[in-house]
Design a protein around this motif. Structure first.
Motif, PDB file in Angstrom:
ATOM      1  N   PRO B 277      51.455  38.813  59.676  1.00  0.00           N
ATOM      2  CA  PRO B 277      50.243  38.848  60.499  1.00  0.00           C
ATOM      3  C   PRO B 277      49.096  38.063  59.864  1.00  0.00           C
ATOM      4  N   ARG B 278      48.249  37.499  60.726  1.00  0.00           N
ATOM      5  CA  ARG B 278      47.054  36.821  60.224  1.00  0.00           C
ATOM      6  C   ARG B 278      46.070  37.856  59.704  1.00  0.00           C
ATOM      7  N   SER B 279      45.142  37.417  58.883  1.00  0.00           N
ATOM      8  CA  SER B 279      44.050  38.245  58.342  1.00  0.00           C
ATOM      9  C   SER B 279      44.511  39.436  57.507  1.00  0.00           C
ATOM     10  N   GLY B 360      43.117  33.169  58.417  1.00  0.00           N
ATOM     11  CA  GLY B 360      42.486  34.076  59.377  1.00  0.00           C
ATOM     12  C   GLY B 360      41.653  35.186  58.772  1.00  0.00           C
ATOM     13  N   ALA B 363      36.849  36.604  59.728  1.00  0.00           N
ATOM     14  CA  ALA B 363      36.924  37.358  60.974  1.00  0.00           C
ATOM     15  C   ALA B 363      35.926  38.501  60.953  1.00  0.00           C
ATOM     16  N   ILE B 365      35.447  42.115  61.316  1.00  0.00           N
ATOM     17  CA  ILE B 365      36.290  43.303  61.256  1.00  0.00           C
ATOM     18  C   ILE B 365      35.400  44.507  60.960  1.00  0.00           C
ATOM     19  N   ASP B 367      36.464  47.992  61.446  1.00  0.00           N
ATOM     20  CA  ASP B 367      37.201  49.120  60.874  1.00  0.00           C
ATOM     21  C   ASP B 367      37.551  48.825  59.411  1.00  0.00           C
ATOM     22  N   LEU B 373      48.496  45.658  55.587  1.00  0.00           N
ATOM     23  CA  LEU B 373      48.727  44.874  56.802  1.00  0.00           C
ATOM     24  C   LEU B 373      47.593  44.966  57.797  1.00  0.00           C
ATOM     25  N   ASP B 374      46.620  45.830  57.531  1.00  0.00           N
ATOM     26  CA  ASP B 374      45.469  45.919  58.438  1.00  0.00           C
ATOM     27  C   ASP B 374      44.632  44.655  58.314  1.00  0.00           C
ATOM     28  N   PRO B 375      44.022  44.227  59.435  1.00  0.00           N
ATOM     29  CA  PRO B 375      43.152  43.071  59.308  1.00  0.00           C
ATOM     30  C   PRO B 375      42.008  43.390  58.353  1.00  0.00           C
TER      31      PRO B 375
END
Lengths: 372, 427
Positions: B277-279, B360, B363, B365, B367, B373-375
């Motif tokens: 995943p990105r970010s 990425g 961004a 964000i 949260d 794996l969380d952005p």
């Protein structure tokens, strides 16, 4: 050491396992324009707070970069929404379609004015688009109609009603969407005021274009693809002799420099003018001041539309996409008194807004045939 | 006789040259001192400007208002639960409270200005309080709520009244609240508790700090063991030869590669090819591992080289195997040097933005990231993002975030110095 080996292998294992983990995404992924970013983030934050969905993630990639990512395919590893400070191009629609992204919803958010501001202590200037073109273009029509290197040093050289102040304009670099819009709206608008350049823009006949080019002393090399781009090449070329200073993408920096040097003029988005109204003032263009109402009514000549595009295939797959769409198009966001207006977005007129709201509600497919 | 004369003339020549040489040395010393002073002055200017801009961000203005959790918020016949609380109109409650506090405000335009005095996150705070404590319904509760950033700036003196966008009426209301002792300036805990926000008064660096932490954990967990193992192999086991030289040259070159290149590599390999995943902090950690590995390998090799050969020979002479020699004798002695190198590598990774642009991490964000794996975003990227938003109040927050980042970097470097001082052995 054993512990370290175990740790290492655990991390490596988790690395390989991620490709399967990426299959589930419970937040909306948004990419795109840095101009829409300050508005989209407000909507995202409100959306995250007021609903039980997670707050969407918004990457600031620029309009072109965003559409590129958006069009790479359908599936949770690709973004759901892209913001754009211009309309999608037909080439991008084709690219989307070739990757299986067929159904998209277009939503217009509102307008953003591009202002030419100077310090509050400076003498206000009443500019026209012609003045802007004459002051900033690399080549301008000389007395005999031939294009010559821009000879203007002060604003007075450009237009005798302007003050005798050295031309020093701080603006965005070519990679910026603001620069694109500025070139298209202000520079092209100014270039059109010259008969020969206007003819060049309208003409579709190769022979006529070549004749005009010879008349204006434009090198043959500028002629490509049936001469379509000759006018743009002339109008978009900005002088490189120091009168135009590329100040980077950071508009706050431009504001600071304007305060430090009251003779310079800065180019940036309306929201920065509003936020810094204590320090800088927008110059009028074609007699219209960059004010909220005037931009909303379409009277201010240098303003552009802001959009976002939603991938329909992701509605239902990624939780919250539809609800985000509802939040963004709600009256309390993009309405004339909405919270985005407080942040400097210029709302659409009632009828246009209602039309886009209805389209968003019914998830109307974007019809690419409206593009030129 | 001639000898004596010679000596005299030599002495005279030396005498003559001596003055010139001394003057030369003085000039050189002065030039050196000037360079040091210039550098220190620049650093001082930088630090003073950052600290003076950033300090106000560590305090925050709060207003005390009496909120009446009216029973009428809950439609008749419904019970309190998450769903019904979410449906309640807390925006209306905030507006009503303000209207009752300032009954003299009548005009629609003035009312709008009045509502802008408190942070627009207030309704959600009221909602969350009710969610936690259902007994609040029907009660009147005095709550300190955040003031809007414009009010806040006036109080902290980061803006004068002339600069501010506060209207005279708004200023009057603030003065009234001050007279009633309903205004206070307190330490800005929000700044360390919240993630990013578009409202300056609600924004914080917790998300960025957590992101940085995850990224550094991944980077350390991967690059330290790998770097040390590579260094041990190259230094102790690999047979010298062409291949070894080639590897060494490549490692040295890699250490000098611009970091953005690692970002492009990460984008191509981890995101586009492996489908991560990105970010995500995991990807960022992997990219920064690539970037810091050469630094760690070089530092670790230098640390191994500095262990005297006599120790190796003594171990081997006592009958230790090569591996026993490395792990029992050489490695413990080289460890402080390796740790120092790694910490400096980590500090470098902590301050890096360029490779993260590509994967990425630039961004918005809100949260706080909970896992790899969380952005997420990291501290330097948060600084970059805040430097680019229009609200003036973010300027001081940008500087404050820089101060926090600098504090982390100073601590890491001090740790490296301390480790070196404590464990370093001289032979």
């Amino acid at each position: 050491m054993k512990l370290k080996i175990a740790l290492l292998s655990a991390v490596l294992a988790s690395t390989w396992a991620t490709s399967s983990l990426a299959a589930a995404r419970d937040y909306i992924s948004i990419v795109g324009s840095s101009t829409v970013y300050p508005f989209a983030t407000v909507v995202a934050e409100t959306f995250g707070k007021s609903t039980s969905f997670k707050t969407p993630k918004i990457e600031s990639t620029g309009s072109g970069g965003g559409l590129k990512l958006f069009c790479t395919g359908v599936g949770v590893e690709h973004p759901d929404i892209t913001n754009a400070s211009r309309r999608i191009k037909s080439s991008e629609v084709k690219k989307c379609a070739s990757n299986g992204v067929n159904d998209i919803v277009e939503v217009k958010v509102g307008y953003d004015g591009i202002v030419m501001a100077s310090s509050k202590e400076a003498v206000p200037m009443a500019l026209t688009r012609k003045d802007i073109f004459l002051a900033l273009a690399k080549k301008v029509p000389g007395p005999d109609g031939k294009l010559i290197d821009n000879p203007h040093n002060t604003w007075k050289d450009v237009n005798s009603s302007l003050p005798a102040v050295k031309i020093r304009v701080l603006g965005p670099p070519p990679t910026s969407g603001t620069r694109d819009a500025f070139a298209e709206l202000a520079m092209e608008g100014g270039a059109k005021k010259f008969t020969d350049l206007k003819k060049l823009r309208k003409s579709k006949d190769a022979a006529e274009i070549k004749a005009l080019m010879a008349k204006m002393d434009i090198p043959e090399s500028a002629f490509n693809k049936k001469g379509k781009k000759v006018f743009k090449a002339v109008a978009h070329a900005i002088r490189e002799d120091g009168a135009y200073v590329e100040a980077g993408e950071n508009d706050n920096l431009i504001v600071q420099k304007l305060v430090a040097n009251k003779d310079s003029v800065g180019i940036f988005g309306y929201s920065f003018l509003e936020e810094n109204s204590d320090k800088v003032r927008g110059n009028t263009i074609d007699g219209v001041a960059p004010e909220f109402e005037l931009i909303a009514e379409g009277k201010y000549p240098v303003s552009r539309s802001l959009y976002f595009y939603v991938k329909k295939a992701h509605i239902g797959t990624v939780p919250g996409v539809k609800e985000y769409l509802v939040e963004f198009t709600s009256e309390k966001a993009i309405g004339t008194e909405g919270y985005l207006a407080d942040k400097g977005l210029i709302p659409m007129q009632d009828a246009e807004r209602a039309a886009y709201q209805a389209d968003a509600k019914s998830l109307k497919n974007f019809d690419a045939s409206v593009l030129k | 006789m001639s000898n004596k004369q010679d000596r005299k003339s030599v002495a005279a020549a030396v005498e003559k040259g001596l003055a010139r040489r001394k003057a030369k040395e003085k000039r050189f010393q002065r030039a050196g001192l000037a360079a040091v002073i210039t550098a220190l002055m620049m650093l001082a200017v930088l630090l003073i400007s950052i600290v003076s801009t950033g300090m106000p961000a560590f305090t925050q203005t709060a207003l005390k208002l009496d909120f009446h959790y009216d029973e009428s918020l809950l439609p008749a016949g419904q019970t309190l639960n998450e769903e019904t609380i979410r449906a309640m109109d807390f925006h209306g409650l905030v507006k009503k409270t303000l209207r009752e506090k300032f009954p003299q405000v009548k005009k629609r335009k003035d009312k709008k200005a009045l509502y802008k005095m408190v942070s627009n996150g207030t309704p959600y705070i009221l909602r969350d309080m009710l969610m936690e404590d259902h007994a609040l319904l029907g009660q009147i509760k005095s709550i300190w709520v955040l003031a809007d950033d414009e009010v806040d700036s006036i109080f902290k003196g980061s803006k004068t009244i002339a600069d501010s966008r506060l209207t005279e009426a708004q200023y009057g209301w603030v003065t009234q609240l001050v007279a009633e002792e309903r205004v206070m300036t307190r330490f800005n805990w929000t700044f360390f508790q919240n993630g990013d926000s578009r409202e300056p008064e609600q924004s914080g660096i917790r998300g960025a700090i957590m992101g940085s932490l995850f990224v550094i954990i991944v980077t350390l967990a991967l690059s330290f063991p790998m770097g040390v193992a590579a260094a041990i192999y190259l230094e102790e086991f690999a047979r010298p030869g062409r291949l070894n030289d080639l590897i060494e040259i490549n490692i040295n070159n890699l250490a000098a590669v611009p970091s953005i290149v690692f970002g492009l590599l990460g984008l191509a390999v981890y995101i586009n090819f492996m489908g991560m995943p990105r970010s995500a902090p995991l990807v960022a950690g992997l990219v920064l591992t690539l970037m810091t590995l050469p630094t760690i390998i070089i530092a670790s090799r230098a640390a191994l080289k500095s262990v005297p050969p006599s120790i190796r020979e003594a171990a081997l002479g006592m009958g230790a195997s090569k591996m026993q020699m490395v792990f029992h004798h050489v490695l413990p002695l080289a460890m402080p040097g390796m740790l120092t190198g790694s910490i400096i590598g980590m500090a470098q990774a902590l301050g890096e933005t360029a490779p993260l642009l590509m994967i990425g991490m630039i961004a918005f964000i809100v949260d706080i990231p909970q896992g790899l794996l969380d952005p997420a975003t990291v501290l330097p990227v948060q600084i970059y993002l805040w430097a680019d938003v229009p609200e003036a109040a973010f300027r001081e927050r940008t500087a404050a975030a820089i101060m926090v980042l600098l504090a982390f970097l100073v601590v890491m470097n001090l740790l490296a110095v301390w480790l070196r001082k404590k464990f370093e052995k001289r032979w």
